[in-house]
Design a protein around this motif. Structure first.
Motif, PDB file in Angstrom:
ATOM      1  N   SER A   1       7.900  99.724  65.655  1.00  0.00           N
ATOM      2  CA  SER A   1       8.037  99.669  66.900  1.00  0.00           C
ATOM      3  C   SER A   1       6.825 100.388  67.958  1.00  0.00           C
ATOM      4  CB  SER A   1       9.064 100.305  67.390  1.00  0.00           C
ATOM      5  OG  SER A   1       9.114 102.053  66.992  1.00  0.00           O
ATOM      6  N   LEU A   2       6.157 101.382  67.082  1.00  0.00           N
ATOM      7  CA  LEU A   2       5.011 102.037  67.970  1.00  0.00           C
ATOM      8  C   LEU A   2       3.514 101.277  68.711  1.00  0.00           C
ATOM      9  CD1 LEU A   2       4.734 105.713  65.481  1.00  0.00           C
ATOM     10  CD2 LEU A   2       6.191 105.342  67.259  1.00  0.00           C
ATOM     11  N   VAL A   3       3.431 100.166  67.815  1.00  0.00           N
ATOM     12  CA  VAL A   3       2.842  99.324  68.739  1.00  0.00           C
ATOM     13  C   VAL A   3       2.962  99.457  70.392  1.00  0.00           C
ATOM     14  CG1 VAL A   3       1.587  96.915  68.803  1.00  0.00           C
ATOM     15  CG2 VAL A   3       2.483  97.457  66.940  1.00  0.00           C
ATOM     16  N   ALA A   4       4.097 100.069  70.286  1.00  0.00           N
ATOM     17  CA  ALA A   4       3.900  99.565  71.751  1.00  0.00           C
ATOM     18  C   ALA A   4       3.449 100.648  72.464  1.00  0.00           C
ATOM     19  CB  ALA A   4       5.262 100.014  72.317  1.00  0.00           C
ATOM     20  N   LEU A   5       2.995 101.431  71.871  1.00  0.00           N
ATOM     21  CA  LEU A   5       2.358 102.849  72.795  1.00  0.00           C
ATOM     22  C   LEU A   5       0.625 102.905  73.605  1.00  0.00           C
ATOM     23  CD1 LEU A   5       3.060 105.374  70.577  1.00  0.00           C
ATOM     24  CD2 LEU A   5       3.871 104.902  72.452  1.00  0.00           C
ATOM     25  N   TYR A   6       0.028 101.329  72.783  1.00  0.00           N
ATOM     26  CA  TYR A   6      -0.956 100.669  72.411  1.00  0.00           C
ATOM     27  C   TYR A   6      -1.102  99.282  74.510  1.00  0.00           C
ATOM     28  CZ  TYR A   6      -2.270 102.949  68.751  1.00  0.00           C
ATOM     29  OH  TYR A   6      -2.722 103.784  68.099  1.00  0.00           O
ATOM     30  N   GLY A   7      -1.748  99.836  74.776  1.00  0.00           N
ATOM     31  CA  GLY A   7      -2.618  98.220  76.072  1.00  0.00           C
ATOM     32  C   GLY A   7      -1.638  98.096  77.220  1.00  0.00           C
ATOM     33  N   LYS A   8      -1.279  99.318  77.506  1.00  0.00           N
ATOM     34  CA  LYS A   8       0.001  99.665  78.524  1.00  0.00           C
ATOM     35  C   LYS A   8      -0.728  98.753  80.315  1.00  0.00           C
ATOM     36  CE  LYS A   8       1.291 103.658  78.172  1.00  0.00           C
ATOM     37  NZ  LYS A   8       0.347 103.403  76.569  1.00  0.00           N
ATOM     38  N   ASN A   9      -2.130  98.941  80.509  1.00  0.00           N
ATOM     39  CA  ASN A   9      -2.144  98.648  81.895  1.00  0.00           C
ATOM     40  C   ASN A   9      -3.225  97.211  81.317  1.00  0.00           C
ATOM     41  OD1 ASN A   9      -1.260 100.847  82.402  1.00  0.00           O
ATOM     42  ND2 ASN A   9      -3.138 102.181  81.796  1.00  0.00           N
TER      43      ASN A   9
END
Length: 476
Positions: A16-24
């Motif tokens: 689930s740490l994939v969610a830390l990337y590409g936020k913007n």
């Protein structure tokens, strides 16, 4: 299975740490970033599990983790994954390489990690269903606010900052498909309005600045902007969405070359991982891999000075986070509630780490400790004590690696960036020349900051060299 389900929780959480990337990032580019990072995380966890089950010699295990962490840094930096870069992949490999039995089967590990990554991918991309223009709205609102700032006070540096925000807005629009022509046209005209303020010098206009600020707030709330006299939409042919799969692949392959500009940073990560883990083993720490993870985190930033700042922030944030972890471990015994708290810490940590790494560590530290407690039950004092000592060891070793391995290639990168700016300045003056100069000057500024953080003052080119291009952009 019901009695041992919690053994798969760490692998679900790592995925689930994939969610830390590409936020913007715009959703099209974000999908590629999340997919690449997700594949990397699954491979990193799989490699860690294989090392844990097949490699018994401590030195060999550390060497393999160090290689994995160094390669992760190279590929994430070259592929422009954005923060947190290769840190998460190195963390995943190091953590799983030291998880003692019982460990789920390889198939179960891959399934759990992949499930966590897929869930994070869906959560991060679900906004596309409701508002596919969300990232473009944010980028253009930022451009309008930067333009409002220079409407009040025209300075060369402020104008280039606004120009870079406008450039990001064009790229975000180019990466978004115009499914709604009316909305697309409005966003294009708004970005053109911000660009007109940047490219056309005028006396400060406070009223215009307020109009731009109001328009930025309204488009973020999905309301039509109250901005009169919007310019005609320009052609976007000059802007292409960056970061295609082919371009990223070429950059990654080039980064693996021994002479690449990114190689010194990878060497630092490799040495820091191996030496910190070796010192932790010599001290007989219960969770020595935490020292390696700390070294990876401190060395993941681009310069020596930034590594010093990261070491201080991580140490202070870890201290506060350990207090929270100790409170949770002393009062909560249910694996289900611990898992819920872990999810909450991940969410809060992701919010705070954007503002300051130390604030993020206050919440990231309990996440790591609680995940370890789920996989390997131990006394709260033992876990928090090991974490504190490992953090100190990893930070000190990382600073030693910064001093031992100097990034002398950073000056070459700055020279290349300056030459690119000089070539652009020599071209015929006009709108296209200015637009081309914007990202080049930004790259020169970033390269200059890295050089200044790596070398003594006498070795660093005068900052006036970079400022000249900013003024060239502002007044050409």
């Amino acid at each position: 299975m019901m009695a041992g389900w919690h053994h798969s929780v760490p692998y679900l959480a790592l995925g689930s740490l994939v969610a830390l990337y590409g936020k913007n990032e715009p959703y099209r580019r974000r999908a590629g970033t999340l997919t690449g990072v997700g594949i990397g995380l699954v491979l990193a966890v799989g490699a860690g599990v294989w090392v844990a089950g097949s490699v018994t010699h401590p030195a060999a295990r550390l060497l393999m983790i160090g290689v994995a962490a160094a390669v992760a840094k190279l590929l994430c930096d070259a592929g422009a994954s954005g923060p947190p870069g290769g840190l998460i992949l190195g963390f995943a490999c190091a953590t799983t390489a030291y998880l003692p039995p019982p460990v789920p089967s390889v198939v179960a590990v891959f399934a759990a990690t992949l499930a966590g990554a897929l869930f994070a991918w869906v959560v991060c991309m679900c906004g596309w269903v409701f508002d596919p223009w969300g990232p473009a709205r944010v980028a253009i609102a930022n451009a309008l606010r930067c333009a409002a700032a220079i409407s009040r006070s025209d300075e060369a540096r402020a104008r280039h900052t606004a120009a870079l925000a406008v450039h990001s807005g064009w790229l975000a629009l180019a990466a978004s498909r115009p499914r709604r022509a009316g909305l697309h046209g409005m966003l294009v005209r708004l970005n053109a309005a911000a660009e007109s303020v940047v490219l056309n010098p005028a006396s400060p206009d406070t009223a215009r600045g307020h109009q731009l600020e109001s328009a930025a707030s309204r488009i973020l709330r999905r309301r039509p902007p109250n901005l009169p006299d919007l310019p005609a939409p320009p052609f976007l042919n000059a802007f292409t969405a960056p970061g295609s799969v082919m371009l990223r692949s070429r950059s990654m392959v080039a980064a693996l070359h021994p002479r690449s500009l990114m190689m010194p940073g990878a060497v630092r990560v490799f040495l820091g991982t191996v030496v910190a883990g070796g010192v932790a083993q010599a001290l007989h720490l219960g969770h020595g891999y935490w020292a390696s993870v700390t070294a990876i985190a401190v060395l993941s930033v681009p310069s020596a000075v930034a590594s010093v700042h990261r070491a201080v922030q991580r140490t202070l944030g870890t201290g506060v986070g350990l207090i929270l972890a100790l409170l949770v471990l002393s009062t909560v015994s249910s694996p289900l509630w611990v898992s819920v708290i872990v999810v909450g810490c991940v969410i809060v940590g992701e919010i705070f780490v954007v503002y300051n790494y130390g604030y993020g560590m206050v919440w990231i530290t309990p996440t790591a400790v609680l995940l370890t407690a789920l996989a390997v039950p131990a006394g709260p004092a033992d876990l928090t004590g090991d974490r504190l000592v490992a953090t100190a060891v990893g930070g000190l070793v990382a600073l030693g690696c910064v001093l031992a391995v100097r990034n002398r290639r950073s000056i070459r990168a700055l020279e290349c960036a300056i030459r690119a700016c000089e070539k652009a300045v020599a071209e015929p003056r006009g709108e296209q020349q200015r637009r081309k100069l914007v990202p080049l000057v930004a790259a020169a500024r970033d390269a200059y900051e890295i050089v200044r953080g790596e070398h003594s003052i006498r070795d660093v080119p005068d900052e006036e060299v970079v400022r000249r291009f900013e003024r060239e952009f502002a007044y050409s």
